[in-house]
Design an enzyme around this catalytic site. Structure first.
Site, PDB file in Angstrom:
ATOM      1  N   SER A 261      11.115  -2.432   0.549  1.00  0.00           N
ATOM      2  CA  SER A 261      10.108  -3.019  -0.325  1.00  0.00           C
ATOM      3  C   SER A 261       8.828  -2.205  -0.144  1.00  0.00           C
ATOM      4  O   SER A 261       8.769  -1.309   0.690  1.00  0.00           O
ATOM      5  CB  SER A 261       9.856  -4.469   0.078  1.00  0.00           C
ATOM      6  OG  SER A 261       9.226  -4.486   1.345  1.00  0.00           O
ATOM      7  N   LYS A 262       7.829  -2.575  -0.902  1.00  0.00           N
ATOM      8  CA  LYS A 262       6.541  -1.876  -0.784  1.00  0.00           C
ATOM      9  C   LYS A 262       6.030  -1.937   0.648  1.00  0.00           C
ATOM     10  O   LYS A 262       5.324  -1.056   1.100  1.00  0.00           O
ATOM     11  CB  LYS A 262       5.516  -2.559  -1.683  1.00  0.00           C
ATOM     12  CG  LYS A 262       5.649  -2.178  -3.126  1.00  0.00           C
ATOM     13  CD  LYS A 262       4.286  -2.292  -3.811  1.00  0.00           C
ATOM     14  CE  LYS A 262       4.353  -1.866  -5.257  1.00  0.00           C
ATOM     15  NZ  LYS A 262       4.816  -2.907  -6.143  1.00  0.00           N
ATOM     16  N   ARG A 263       6.412  -3.005   1.338  1.00  0.00           N
ATOM     17  CA  ARG A 263       5.875  -3.239   2.670  1.00  0.00           C
ATOM     18  C   ARG A 263       6.412  -2.218   3.701  1.00  0.00           C
ATOM     19  O   ARG A 263       5.687  -1.778   4.569  1.00  0.00           O
ATOM     20  CB  ARG A 263       6.246  -4.664   3.097  1.00  0.00           C
ATOM     21  CG  ARG A 263       5.515  -5.228   4.266  1.00  0.00           C
ATOM     22  CD  ARG A 263       6.098  -6.587   4.623  1.00  0.00           C
ATOM     23  NE  ARG A 263       7.562  -6.568   4.624  1.00  0.00           N
ATOM     24  CZ  ARG A 263       8.325  -5.974   5.537  1.00  0.00           C
ATOM     25  NH1 ARG A 263       7.774  -5.382   6.567  1.00  0.00           N
ATOM     26  NH2 ARG A 263       9.640  -5.995   5.437  1.00  0.00           N
TER      27      ARG A 263
END
Ligand code: GLU
Length: 488
Positions: A261-263
C-alpha cells in the site's frame, strides 16, 4: 464444477474502478489479463467500472487509459477503440443494469428492501453483540402487500436486494482449485441503491455475461464476491457450464509482509514512470509477482511474456514486492536499448530538468554522451545529474567535493595535468588517459583512485561522474583545461 471454457475463444477483461492513479496491484492484474489474451490469441477487453461517480473522476479514467497505453498493454475492445459489446464505461450502461434488476424483481430472484440505514445499523449492532456473522437479516424478504403499502406510504424508497438461497456455492478457481462459500456467510446483497444506481456486484456480473467474458483474472481481494456474481449469472439464466472461469491472483505484499500500500511502498505507476523506470521493466518485474517463466529466469521481453504466460504457472501464495529487483531489471532493460531508443527515453528527462535543450548542438552532445552512461545507470532520472557538467553554463564544484581537492597532493595533480594536457596534440579519451597515466601514476607514483578523483572533481564538479577520460573528451580541450585551472 467447470474447469475449462469448452473451447470458446478466450475473452478476458481488465475492469478497474479508477478512484485514483492505477497502482502496482491493478497493473499486475492488467498485465496478466493482457498476457493471457495475447498468449491464447484471445481478446483483451478494457472496461471502466465507474458507477461510483463520487470517487471515480474523468481525470482518473483518462490517467488509467494513458497508463495502459504507456505500458504497451493494448486492448482490443474498450475506451477509444470501441468494440461490438460497448459502451465500455459502466456509467454509460445504467439502463442495462436497471433492466436486469427489474427482471430479477419480476422473477422473484430479487426483492425490494425498505429497511432504513438506521435499521440496518441496529441489526449489525445486534449481530456484533451476539457475535454472529454480520449481514442482512432477511427482514424484507417476504413482505406482504399490506406491509409494502405501509412502507410506501411512509415515503420509504427501497433498494433492490438479491435473494441468496440456502446452501453453498462451489467453483473451481484456476489458481486456487475448488473453493466453497457457505451461504450463511453470503447474506442477501444489494444490487441497486435507493437512488437507482447499480452496485458493483450487479454491474460486473451483467457485463461479464453480456461481453461474453470467458476468464476473470483478478486480485484475490475479489474472491469473496464471486459467489454473489455466480448468483447474478444464475438469475440471468446463464448455465453453469457457461459461467466465466475465475482465477484470483495472489496479493502483492510489501517488504514488511503487509499488503502493499502507499504506507509500505511506492504503489503508483505514475511515480515509477517519473522516476525513470521503463514500461518494459515494470511489466517484466510485475510479471514475476505471482508468476514465473520457469528455469529461474527473471528477464523476459514483452514478446516472451506473451509466449510463456499460462495461468498454470501463477502461484497461489502472496508475492513480495522487491524494489531492488525492479531496479536491477530496469538497469538491464536500459542496457538493452539501442542508442536511438535510449536517446528517446533520455531526452525528456534532460529537457524537463532543464539540463539540455533541443538545439542541434545539445542534441548532438547528448547523443555522444549517452553511450558512456548507458552501462552505469539503473533509472533514467539519474541522467540529468550525470550529464549536467557537459551543459552547465555557470560551472561550480559541489561544496562537498571541493573540500576533497583542497590539499597539496590534489593541487599537484591538477597542476601537472593542466600542463601535460595543454600540449596534447590529439584530444581523445585514449590520448588523454595515456598522458595522464604517464604523468600521475608512473612519474608521480600516485594511486589511480587518488590521482583521478581530483581531476574528476575539477572537471565534472562531482566525485560521481561518467568515466573520466570520456567525459573530458566530450567536454573538449578548452573547457577541460579552464576547469582544471579554475579549480587550482
Ligand atoms: N472494478 C473492480 C475493482 O477495481 C474489479 C472488478 C473485477 O475485476 O471483477 O476493484
Amino acid at each position: 464444477m467447470q474447469k475449462d471454457n469448452q473451447g470458446k475463444p478466450v475473452r478476458v477483461r481488465f475492469a478497474p474502478s479508477p478512484t485514483g492513479e492505477l497502482h502496482v496491484g491493478n497493473i499486475r492484474t492488467a498485465l496478466f489479463d493482457w498476457a493471457y489474451a495475447r498468449h491464447t490469441g484471445g481478446t483483451f477487453i478494457f472496461r471502466i467500472e465507474d458507477t461510483d461517480t463520487e470517487r471515480v473522476t474523468p481525470e482518473y479514467i483518462q490517467a488509467a487509459i494513458n497508463t495502459l497505453k504507456w505500458l504497451g498493454l493494448d486492448w482490443d475492445e474498450g475506451p477509444e477503440v470501441g468494440g461490438p459489446n460497448g459502451p465500455y464505461l459502466q456509467s454509460q450502461r445504467l439502463d442495462i443494469y436497471a433492466e436486469w434488476a427489474a427482471k430479477f424483481l419480476a422473477q422473484g430472484d430479487a426483492y425490494h428492501c425498505y429497511c432504513s440505514s438506521e435499521e440496518l445499523e441496529a441489526v449489525r449492532e445486534e449481530q456484533r453483540k451476539a457475535n454472529v456473522a454480520p449481514g442482512y437479516n432477511g427482514h424484507c424478504r417476504n413482505l406482504t402487500d399490506a406491509q409494502i403499502a405501509e412502507y410506501v406510504a411512509q415515503g420509504r424508497k427501497p433498494i433492490v436486494r438479491m435473494r441468496m438461497p440456502d446452501g453453498s456455492t462451489t467453483f473451481t478457481d484456476l489458481i486456487r482449485g475448488e473453493v466453497t462459500f457457505e451461504h450463511k456467510f453470503v447474506p442477501d446483497f444489494v444490487l441497486v441503491r435507493n437512488d437507482g444506481s447499480p452496485l458493483y456486484t450487479l454491474a460486473v456480473a451483467v457485463d461479464d455475461v453480456l461481453m461474453n467474458v470467458t476468464h476473470v483474472l483478478r486480485g484475490e481481494d475479489l474472491l469473496s464476491s464471486t459467489p454473489r456474481q455466480l448468483r447474478v449469472y444464475d438469475a440471468m439464466g446463464v448455465k453453469p457450464t457457461d459461467y466465466p472461469l475465475f482465477a484470483h491472483l495472489p496479493f502483492v505484499m510489501g517488504q514488511d509482509n503487509a499488503k502493499l500500500s502507499k504506507r509500505n511502498g511506492e504503489t503508483s505507476i505514475a511515480w515509477y514512470r517519473d522516476a525513470g523506470y521503463l514500461p518494459e521493466a515494470i511489466c517484466n518485474y510485475l510479471a514475476l509477482l505471482g508468476w514465473s517463466p520457469g528455469e529461474d529466469r527473471e528477464n523476459v521481453t514483452m514478446t516472451e511474456l506473451t509466449e510463456l504466460f499460462t495461468v498454470e504457472r501463477v502461484h497461489s501464495s502472496p508475492a513480495r514486492f522487491d524494489m531492488k529487483k525492479l531496479e536491477a531489471i530496469n538497469g538491464d532493460k536500459i542496457r538493452a536499448l539501442t542508442l536511438d531508443e535510449f536517446f528517446s527515453w533520455a531526452m525528456p528527462f534532460l529537457l524537463k530538468s532543464g539540463t539540455a535543450t533541443s538545439s542541434d548542438s545539445d542534441v548532438a552532445l547528448v547523443k555522444k554522451a549517452l553511450p558512456i552512461i548507458q552501462e552505469r545507470i539503473t533509472t533514467l532520472s539519474e541522467i540529468p545529474g550525470l550529464l549536467n557538467f557537459l551543459f552547465v553554463k555557470e560551472f561550480a564544484i559541489e561544496a562537498e567535493s571541493a573540500a576533497k581537492i583542497a590539499d597539496e597532493a590534489s593541487k599537484q595533480v591538477l597542476a601537472i595535468s593542466a600542463e601535460r594536457l595543454s600540449s596534447l596534440a590529439e584530444w581523445n579519451h585514449a590520448a588523454i588517459e595515456e598522458v595522464l597515466r604517464k604523468a600521475l601514476i608512473e612519474e608521480l607514483g600516485l594511486k589511480p583512485r587518488i590521482a583521478f578523483s581530483a581531476l574528476r572533481i575539477a572537471v565534472t564538479g562531482s566525485h560521481i561522474s561518467p568515466p573520466l577520460f570520456e567525459s573530458m573528451e566530450l567536454l573538449g580541450t578548452q573547457t577541460s583545461l579552464a576547469r582544471i585551472k579554475a579549480a587550482l
